[in-house]
Design an enzyme around this catalytic site. Structure first.
Site, mmCIF file in Angstrom:
data_model
loop_
_atom_site.group_PDB
_atom_site.id
_atom_site.type_symbol
_atom_site.label_atom_id
_atom_site.label_comp_id
_atom_site.label_asym_id
_atom_site.label_seq_id
_atom_site.Cartn_x
_atom_site.Cartn_y
_atom_site.Cartn_z
ATOM 1 N N ASP A 10 0.875 -1.181 0.000
ATOM 2 C CA ASP A 10 0.000 0.000 0.000
ATOM 3 C C ASP A 10 0.907 1.224 0.000
ATOM 4 O O ASP A 10 2.112 1.128 0.269
ATOM 5 C CB ASP A 10 -0.891 0.004 1.254
ATOM 6 N N SER A 11 0.310 2.380 -0.271
ATOM 7 C CA SER A 11 1.065 3.615 -0.210
ATOM 8 C C SER A 11 1.543 3.914 1.212
ATOM 9 O O SER A 11 2.474 4.682 1.397
ATOM 10 C CB SER A 11 0.185 4.766 -0.695
ATOM 11 N N CYS A 73 -4.527 -1.135 -1.940
ATOM 12 C CA CYS A 73 -4.589 0.318 -2.080
ATOM 13 C C CYS A 73 -5.580 0.618 -3.207
ATOM 14 O O CYS A 73 -5.382 0.165 -4.350
ATOM 15 C CB CYS A 73 -3.193 0.830 -2.437
ATOM 16 N N GLU A 151 -4.446 9.382 9.018
ATOM 17 C CA GLU A 151 -2.981 9.396 9.221
ATOM 18 C C GLU A 151 -2.610 10.201 10.470
ATOM 19 O O GLU A 151 -1.585 9.956 11.083
ATOM 20 C CB GLU A 151 -2.277 10.009 8.002
ATOM 21 N N CYS A 185 -11.036 3.121 -0.388
ATOM 22 C CA CYS A 185 -9.659 3.424 -0.006
ATOM 23 C C CYS A 185 -9.403 2.647 1.280
ATOM 24 O O CYS A 185 -10.266 2.633 2.180
ATOM 25 C CB CYS A 185 -9.526 4.923 0.232
ATOM 26 N N HIS A 187 -7.743 3.219 3.780
ATOM 27 C CA HIS A 187 -7.715 4.005 5.021
ATOM 28 C C HIS A 187 -9.120 4.155 5.636
ATOM 29 O O HIS A 187 -9.254 4.399 6.827
ATOM 30 C CB HIS A 187 -7.201 5.424 4.755
HETATM 31 N N1 DGL Z 1 -4.433 3.594 0.885
HETATM 32 C C1 DGL Z 1 -4.667 4.496 -0.212
HETATM 33 C C2 DGL Z 1 -5.848 3.975 -1.028
HETATM 34 O O1 DGL Z 1 -6.404 2.935 -0.690
HETATM 35 C C3 DGL Z 1 -4.997 5.903 0.244
HETATM 36 C C4 DGL Z 1 -3.886 6.749 0.672
HETATM 37 C C5 DGL Z 1 -3.178 7.455 -0.460
HETATM 38 O O2 DGL Z 1 -3.673 8.458 -1.004
HETATM 39 O O3 DGL Z 1 -2.097 7.008 -0.759
HETATM 40 O O4 DGL Z 1 -6.216 4.587 -2.011
#
Ligand code: DGL
Length: 281
Positions: A10-11, A73, A151, A185, A187
């Site tokens: 993931d990012s 992600c 975050e 997403c 998050h």
């Molecule tokens: N985890 C990323 C997603 O699922 C979101 C965070 C990001 O913008 O990198 O899109």
């Protein structure tokens, strides 16, 4: 039986919500997680940059000899779609499993999708939903502030700031009467309670991590790659920013503290040192 690990990236830390579900669904599997914490967020970057980062992340996992790669992600899954074709091991993102679950869940045919700006711009979830059922009406909203809230630890459903942002982003969908919302997403499951409190109990929230874990189990099964060992699998975590920062926040996403190995890697150096890592195809 394959004891090779499942690679998840993931990012940043959001993908740990998928790891949490993977551990539940496939407790005997070994997992290698890479969180690109030094370059998060991806969701506000250009498609070109997202694709480049995604390929580097996948290459890192390939260098660890993983048997399956999961892009946990929403942004990568939506934008770097070439990964489906170009990797030498099975690959899945979160879009197909999550859209499939939403199509099954809706009763009134009105589905909302929330994600990062890059995800919403790609219309990835929308296209997949309409491919499966073109009578469904889809409402999309990008919610970049949700990533910043999570975050930075603003996750309580009782927090006024969280409530305000949720209302600002979701009021239109609420008025339209959606009965299903894709948390597009990884998050967003962290603030699911605040979202549910605002939309009401009758709106089903579809968590991409959970659906993707189930989907991954099917891929492994059909490729004869399941680890049938009776012992519990292990997790190793790699991050591109500090391990201390990762350990401090990871438990929010994982639902438990990180007891397993966590290692810092310099993703830029790795990539420039060996541009061919994992590029077998
Ligand atoms: N985890 C990323 C997603 O699922 C979101 C965070 C990001 O913008 O990198 O899109």
């Amino acid at each position: 039986m394959s004891e090779q690990a499942i690679g998840v990236f993931d990012s940043g830390l959001g993908g740990l919500t998928a790891v949490k579900e993977l551990i539940k669904v496939l407790p005997q599997e070994n997992i290698i997680y890479f969180g690109d914490t030094a370059r998060v967020p991806y969701g506000t970057r250009s498609d070109k940059t997202i694709r480049k980062y995604a390929r580097q992340d996948a290459d890192f996992l390939l260098s660890k000899d993983v048997k399956l790669i999961i892009a946990a992600c929403g942004t990568v899954s939506s934008v770097a779609t070439e990964l489906y074709e170009s990797l030498p091991v099975p690959f899945t993102g979160v879009v197909i499993p999550t859209a499939t679950a939403a199509v099954k869940a809706t009763r009134n045919g009105k589905i909302g999708i929330i994600g990062t700006p890059a995800t919403v711009k790609s219309c990835s979830y929308k296209k997949e939903i309409l491919k499966q059922n073109d009578r469904i009406t889809v409402y999309q909203q990008d919610c970049p502030l949700f990533v910043s809230l999570v975050e930075n630890g603003f996750i309580s459903a009782d927090d006024d700031i969280v409530r305000l942002v949720v209302e600002r982003y979701l009021s239109e969908m609420k008025q339209e009467g959606i009965d299903t919302l894709i948390l597009g997403c990884t998050h967003f499951p962290i603030i699911a309670q605040a979202i549910s409190d605002y939309l009401g109990k009758n709106v089903a929230l579809i968590d991409s991590g959970k659906e993707t874990a189930l989907y991954a189990a099917n891929i492994l099964g059909s490729n004869n790659l399941l680890n049938t060992s009776s012992t519990l699998g292990s997790c190793s975590y790699y991050v591109s920013d500090t391990v201390e920062g990762f350990r401090k926040t990871a438990d929010v996403f994982l639902g438990k503290s990180v007891e397993d190995e966590a290692v810092h890697i310099n993703i830029d150096q790795l990539v420039s040192a060996d541009n061919s890592v994992g590029r077998q195809k």
